[in-house]
Design a protein around this motif. Structure first.
Motif, PDB file in Angstrom:
ATOM      1  N   ARG A   2      67.795  75.097  89.620  1.00  0.00           N
ATOM      2  CA  ARG A   2      67.931  76.357  88.880  1.00  0.00           C
ATOM      3  C   ARG A   2      66.586  77.079  88.777  1.00  0.00           C
ATOM      4  O   ARG A   2      66.519  78.296  88.921  1.00  0.00           O
ATOM      5  N   PHE A   3      65.524  76.341  88.541  1.00  0.00           N
ATOM      6  CA  PHE A   3      64.181  76.915  88.487  1.00  0.00           C
ATOM      7  C   PHE A   3      63.841  77.573  89.826  1.00  0.00           C
ATOM      8  O   PHE A   3      63.360  78.709  89.872  1.00  0.00           O
ATOM      9  N   SER A  45      69.713  83.801  83.068  1.00  0.00           N
ATOM     10  CA  SER A  45      69.168  83.756  84.420  1.00  0.00           C
ATOM     11  C   SER A  45      68.685  85.136  84.868  1.00  0.00           C
ATOM     12  O   SER A  45      67.595  85.271  85.441  1.00  0.00           O
ATOM     13  N   TRP A  94      74.625  81.711  80.680  1.00  0.00           N
ATOM     14  CA  TRP A  94      73.679  81.337  81.732  1.00  0.00           C
ATOM     15  C   TRP A  94      73.416  82.522  82.659  1.00  0.00           C
ATOM     16  O   TRP A  94      72.280  82.739  83.085  1.00  0.00           O
ATOM     17  N   VAL A 154      59.736  75.637  77.555  1.00  0.00           N
ATOM     18  CA  VAL A 154      60.944  75.668  76.735  1.00  0.00           C
ATOM     19  C   VAL A 154      62.081  74.869  77.358  1.00  0.00           C
ATOM     20  O   VAL A 154      62.681  74.018  76.703  1.00  0.00           O
ATOM     21  N   LEU A 155      62.387  75.130  78.600  1.00  0.00           N
ATOM     22  CA  LEU A 155      63.525  74.458  79.220  1.00  0.00           C
ATOM     23  C   LEU A 155      63.195  73.026  79.642  1.00  0.00           C
ATOM     24  O   LEU A 155      64.018  72.135  79.497  1.00  0.00           O
ATOM     25  N   GLU A 156      62.006  72.812  80.175  1.00  0.00           N
ATOM     26  CA  GLU A 156      61.618  71.465  80.613  1.00  0.00           C
ATOM     27  C   GLU A 156      60.885  70.679  79.535  1.00  0.00           C
ATOM     28  O   GLU A 156      60.634  69.491  79.698  1.00  0.00           O
ATOM     29  N   GLU A 157      60.494  71.347  78.462  1.00  0.00           N
ATOM     30  CA  GLU A 157      59.852  70.721  77.317  1.00  0.00           C
ATOM     31  C   GLU A 157      58.542  70.006  77.661  1.00  0.00           C
ATOM     32  O   GLU A 157      58.201  68.987  77.076  1.00  0.00           O
ATOM     33  N   THR A 186      59.949  78.506  81.476  1.00  0.00           N
ATOM     34  CA  THR A 186      60.790  77.439  82.023  1.00  0.00           C
ATOM     35  C   THR A 186      60.178  76.072  81.778  1.00  0.00           C
ATOM     36  O   THR A 186      60.867  75.151  81.334  1.00  0.00           O
ATOM     37  N   ARG A 199      68.000  70.895  87.211  1.00  0.00           N
ATOM     38  CA  ARG A 199      67.046  71.802  86.566  1.00  0.00           C
ATOM     39  C   ARG A 199      66.058  72.361  87.578  1.00  0.00           C
ATOM     40  O   ARG A 199      65.704  73.542  87.535  1.00  0.00           O
TER      41      ARG A 199
END
Length: 185
Positions: free
Chosen positions: A32-33, A128, A124, A146-149, A143, A29
């Motif tokens: 990707r970030f 992306s 993706w 939402v993605l890392e919560e 990011t 993760r």
């Protein structure tokens, strides 16, 4: 919710027992970030590696602090790399290509069937690209939240801004992504 589902959720969000386990669980993760922000595979790998090495100096901190601390370190490393002008011309290259021109394969090999692999890869790639078009602060807010919560307070710490700013950036990011990804739904 059944007790089995509740137990599964607790397992997924349980803090890692060691810093090494934490770093092993966050590496993909983080990469990707960094790649979305830096638009370079090699630079993203360098940024994540630098952040992980720096994180080792904080191994004595409580495990509950590791997530926001790591994302702060990585974010600062990305900003430092951008400020140094390491990407003056390379940022023009599409973010889904390596420097040698081959495309990055984001598809998860564990997904059943080639159709689903293709759909995941396409999804993706679109997400992306859409994230890459967002302003930096909106991309970071989306990011991290939402993605890392991460919660609003931790996201604000990572981004170095108020909780209200996080909410504003997130709202704007969601609106922009909804417009960009409308046809994909």
């Amino acid at each position: 919710m059944s007790s089995d589902a509740s137990q599964d959720n607790n397992i997924d969000h349980a803090p890692a027992a060691t810093l090494e386990a934490f770093l092993a669980g966050i590496d993909t993760r983080a990469y990707r970030f960094a790649e979305i922000s830096l638009r370079s595979r090699d630079d993203a790998l360098d940024a994540v590696q630098d952040a992980m090495i720096k994180m080792l100096g904080y191994r004595e901190r409580p495990a509950g602090e590791w997530t926001p601390l790591f994302w702060s370190i990585l974010r600062n490393r990305i900003i430092d790399m951008q400020r140094r002008g390491m990407f003056r011309l390379r940022w023009l290259a599409p973010s889904n290509e390596h420097e040698d021109g081959s495309t990055i394969d984001w598809a998860d090999d564990n997904l059943p069937g080639p159709s689903r692999n293709h759909d995941s890869h396409e999804a993706w790639t679109r997400i992306s690209a859409a994230l890459g078009k967002l302003p930096r602060r909106q991309r970071e807010a989306f990011t991290l939240r939402v993605l890392e919560e991460l919660d609003v307070a931790d996201t604000a710490k990572v981004m170095g801004c108020s909780e209200g700013s996080v909410k504003t950036h997130l709202s704007r990011a969601r609106a922009a992504l909804q417009v960009q990804l409308e046809e994909f739904r």
